[in-house]
Design an enzyme around this catalytic site. Sequence first.
Site, PDB file in Angstrom:
ATOM      1  N   VAL A  83       0.766  -1.271  -0.155  1.00 42.21           N
ATOM      2  CA  VAL A  83      -0.042  -0.203  -0.041  1.00 42.21           C
ATOM      3  C   VAL A  83       0.923   1.189  -0.070  1.00 42.21           C
ATOM      4  O   VAL A  83       0.647   2.266  -0.633  1.00 42.21           O
ATOM      5  CB  VAL A  83      -0.945  -0.137   1.247  1.00 42.21           C
ATOM      6  CG1 VAL A  83      -1.654   1.236   1.185  1.00 42.21           C
ATOM      7  CG2 VAL A  83      -2.058  -1.326   1.064  1.00 42.21           C
ATOM      8  N   ARG A  87      11.243  -1.203   7.542  1.00 43.09           N
ATOM      9  CA  ARG A  87      12.181  -2.133   8.358  1.00 43.09           C
ATOM     10  C   ARG A  87      13.245  -2.263   7.900  1.00 43.09           C
ATOM     11  O   ARG A  87      14.486  -2.462   8.349  1.00 43.09           O
ATOM     12  CB  ARG A  87      11.256  -3.313   8.360  1.00 43.09           C
ATOM     13  CG  ARG A  87      11.782  -4.311   9.354  1.00 43.09           C
ATOM     14  CD  ARG A  87      10.579  -5.349   9.385  1.00 43.09           C
ATOM     15  NE  ARG A  87      10.013  -5.621   8.098  1.00 43.09           N
ATOM     16  CZ  ARG A  87       9.148  -6.548   7.852  1.00 43.09           C
ATOM     17  NH1 ARG A  87       8.347  -7.098   8.642  1.00 43.09           N
ATOM     18  NH2 ARG A  87       8.342  -6.482   6.554  1.00 43.09           N
ATOM     19  N   ARG A  88      13.416  -2.214   6.214  1.00 41.00           N
ATOM     20  CA  ARG A  88      14.751  -2.790   5.576  1.00 41.00           C
ATOM     21  C   ARG A  88      15.260  -1.611   4.605  1.00 41.00           C
ATOM     22  O   ARG A  88      14.736  -1.672   3.525  1.00 41.00           O
ATOM     23  CB  ARG A  88      14.287  -4.040   4.635  1.00 41.00           C
ATOM     24  CG  ARG A  88      14.124  -5.148   5.530  1.00 41.00           C
ATOM     25  CD  ARG A  88      13.177  -6.197   4.599  1.00 41.00           C
ATOM     26  NE  ARG A  88      12.089  -5.885   4.189  1.00 41.00           N
ATOM     27  CZ  ARG A  88      11.265  -6.485   2.921  1.00 41.00           C
ATOM     28  NH1 ARG A  88      11.977  -7.341   2.254  1.00 41.00           N
ATOM     29  NH2 ARG A  88      10.269  -6.169   2.372  1.00 41.00           N
ATOM     30  N   LYS A 140      -6.969  -1.933  10.027  1.00 34.02           N
ATOM     31  CA  LYS A 140      -8.220  -2.372  10.521  1.00 34.02           C
ATOM     32  C   LYS A 140      -7.906  -3.025  11.989  1.00 34.02           C
ATOM     33  O   LYS A 140      -8.778  -3.129  13.131  1.00 34.02           O
ATOM     34  CB  LYS A 140      -9.203  -3.394   9.755  1.00 34.02           C
ATOM     35  CG  LYS A 140      -8.186  -4.193   8.847  1.00 34.02           C
ATOM     36  CD  LYS A 140      -7.695  -3.778   7.710  1.00 34.02           C
ATOM     37  CE  LYS A 140      -6.757  -4.982   7.047  1.00 34.02           C
ATOM     38  NZ  LYS A 140      -6.755  -4.851   5.553  1.00 34.02           N
ATOM     39  N   GLY A 175     -11.062  -1.827   1.102  1.00 32.55           N
ATOM     40  CA  GLY A 175      -9.998  -1.240   0.278  1.00 32.55           C
ATOM     41  C   GLY A 175     -10.703   0.080  -0.686  1.00 32.55           C
ATOM     42  O   GLY A 175     -10.396   1.251   0.037  1.00 32.55           O
ATOM     43  N   ILE A 210     -13.408   1.176  -1.729  1.00 34.98           N
ATOM     44  CA  ILE A 210     -14.745   1.438  -1.847  1.00 34.98           C
ATOM     45  C   ILE A 210     -14.853   2.707  -0.771  1.00 34.98           C
ATOM     46  O   ILE A 210     -14.875   2.259   0.369  1.00 34.98           O
ATOM     47  CB  ILE A 210     -15.532   0.389  -1.481  1.00 34.98           C
ATOM     48  CG1 ILE A 210     -15.229  -0.844  -2.337  1.00 34.98           C
ATOM     49  CG2 ILE A 210     -17.106   0.840  -1.474  1.00 34.98           C
ATOM     50  CD1 ILE A 210     -16.116  -1.872  -1.995  1.00 34.98           C
ATOM     51  N   GLY A 230      -0.876  -9.190  -3.833  1.00 37.54           N
ATOM     52  CA  GLY A 230      -0.967  -8.258  -2.757  1.00 37.54           C
ATOM     53  C   GLY A 230      -2.139  -8.066  -1.975  1.00 37.54           C
ATOM     54  O   GLY A 230      -2.210  -7.047  -1.340  1.00 37.54           O
ATOM     55  N   LYS A 263     -12.981  -5.434  10.112  1.00 37.63           N
ATOM     56  CA  LYS A 263     -13.837  -4.623   9.483  1.00 37.63           C
ATOM     57  C   LYS A 263     -15.191  -4.362   9.964  1.00 37.63           C
ATOM     58  O   LYS A 263     -15.870  -3.583   9.972  1.00 37.63           O
ATOM     59  CB  LYS A 263     -13.513  -4.885   7.997  1.00 37.63           C
ATOM     60  CG  LYS A 263     -12.172  -4.714   7.468  1.00 37.63           C
ATOM     61  CD  LYS A 263     -12.149  -5.680   6.083  1.00 37.63           C
ATOM     62  CE  LYS A 263     -10.657  -5.406   5.587  1.00 37.63           C
ATOM     63  NZ  LYS A 263     -10.304  -6.251   4.318  1.00 37.63           N
ATOM     64  N   GLY A 285      -5.622  -4.739  -2.378  1.00 35.48           N
ATOM     65  CA  GLY A 285      -4.353  -4.282  -3.598  1.00 35.48           C
ATOM     66  C   GLY A 285      -3.892  -2.910  -3.329  1.00 35.48           C
ATOM     67  O   GLY A 285      -4.614  -2.126  -2.726  1.00 35.48           O
TER      68      GLY A 285
END
Length: 429
Positions: free
Chosen positions: A16, A47-48, A106, A135, A137, A188, A206, A305
Amino acid sequence: MRTRPLKVALLGCGVVGSEVARIMTTHADDLTARIGAPVELAGVAVRRPSKVREGIDPALITTDATALLKRGDIDIAIEVIGGIEPARTLITTAFENGISVVSANKALLAQDGAALHAAADANGLDLYYEAAVAGAIPLVRPMRESLAGDKINRVMGIVNGTTNFILDKMDSTGAGYQEALDEATALGYAEADPTADVEGYDAAAKAAILAGIAFHTRVRLDDVYREGMTEVSAADFASAKRMGCTIKLLAILERAADGQSVTARVHPAMIPLAHPLASVREAYNAVFVEAEAAGRLMFYGPGAGGSPTASAVLGDLVAVCRNKLAEATGPGESAYTQLPVSPMGDVVTRYHISLDVADKPGVLAQVATTFAEHGVSIDTVRQQGKDGEASLVVVTHRAPDAALSGTVEALRKLDTVRGVASIMRVEGE
Ligand code: NDP
Ligand code: HSE
């Protein structure tokens, strides 16, 4: 037009976050025009640090998210790390440092939404989370704002893209569960730990968020009855087809008829092929909201996604930036009704039960008597015999979940019942 930019800290740059950064960069001029001030990506916590991140200035990357939030020039933090910690501490740190927050998390909101809202309010800041549910919506904002003058009585829908993708593949192509889950993960859609998707935790989180908004009460993850979809089999799909149905993982939130309590549940259910939710394919989500004055509204679109979710995050970013320029905040938590959440046993619905029984005289009567003794009325029965054994499929009329559980418990004790192959609720009729 203000020329001094609003500065954004991006916490997380995965599926994301990387799309959020890309859209912020490629649509910078449009965002500036819509907000009334430039918006600048001022730091990206990951993190990386050595991972190559296309389109992102390496100088912006840090592993010290706390220092980024405390450095004194950040206006808005976008939290797309996920999980409970360090996300919770980072959001709290943001509020303590005068930073409004946009989050897609969430799991955290369902667990600690009340405390996070309180922290945002106490500091006069925004907490926006459109991306946390369904997502791309627009659903959280329409429910919080457009329907704020109406009374929502029921919400029912598909709110997890990964499980809808898997169930759709199993149904339409006969794909195996693992193969379909691997594909959803590669695209994803799945959570970092896909158990959250397939065991229904993500949909339950959710559901908790939506129930809180719909009924102006506090519903936590633990209040939501939850069953995942890992037990749904090809045989269940075959049974569903015989009934003119398919199987979906549904979230269903209801206000009791007397208005004094609510229920919240997530479980697989058979729904008629003619129902609009039956034609929701792949990782799409769809949610029906039934409100007293508005009637029945349907929200539909990509439910997971990177790019679809980033759209929802960016919408929140624009709203929070506008609020900041207006020196205002958006709506906070509304939980004034304080309605109790009733147990699953109180939910009334229909059931499809598959039993393996001995194929001999009197078995059907014994099974029917067990249903009657528990006050569960039978709608249809179908029996298929084979080599002294039979499979019995019973579809009930509407009955309380507690009565059905009692029936199943008693059926399991009958000598003639070899096993309860599956129990599935039937919805949407
Ligand atoms: P990813 O796992 O793809 O990305 C997580 C990001 O967080 C990575 O960039 C990771 O860094 C970073 N990160 C992890 N731990 C830390 C830490 N301690 N400090 C700083 N950064 C850290 O997750 P997604 O992008 O898929 O999901 C993010 C959030 O969005 C979750 O809350 C998820 O539930 C939610 N969401 C996801 C959707 C989706 O379709 N994927 C849809 C809707 C909501 P690194 O890159 O270095 O590993
Ligand atoms: N894993 C989630 C899903 C991401 O599949 O729906 C979107 O919230």
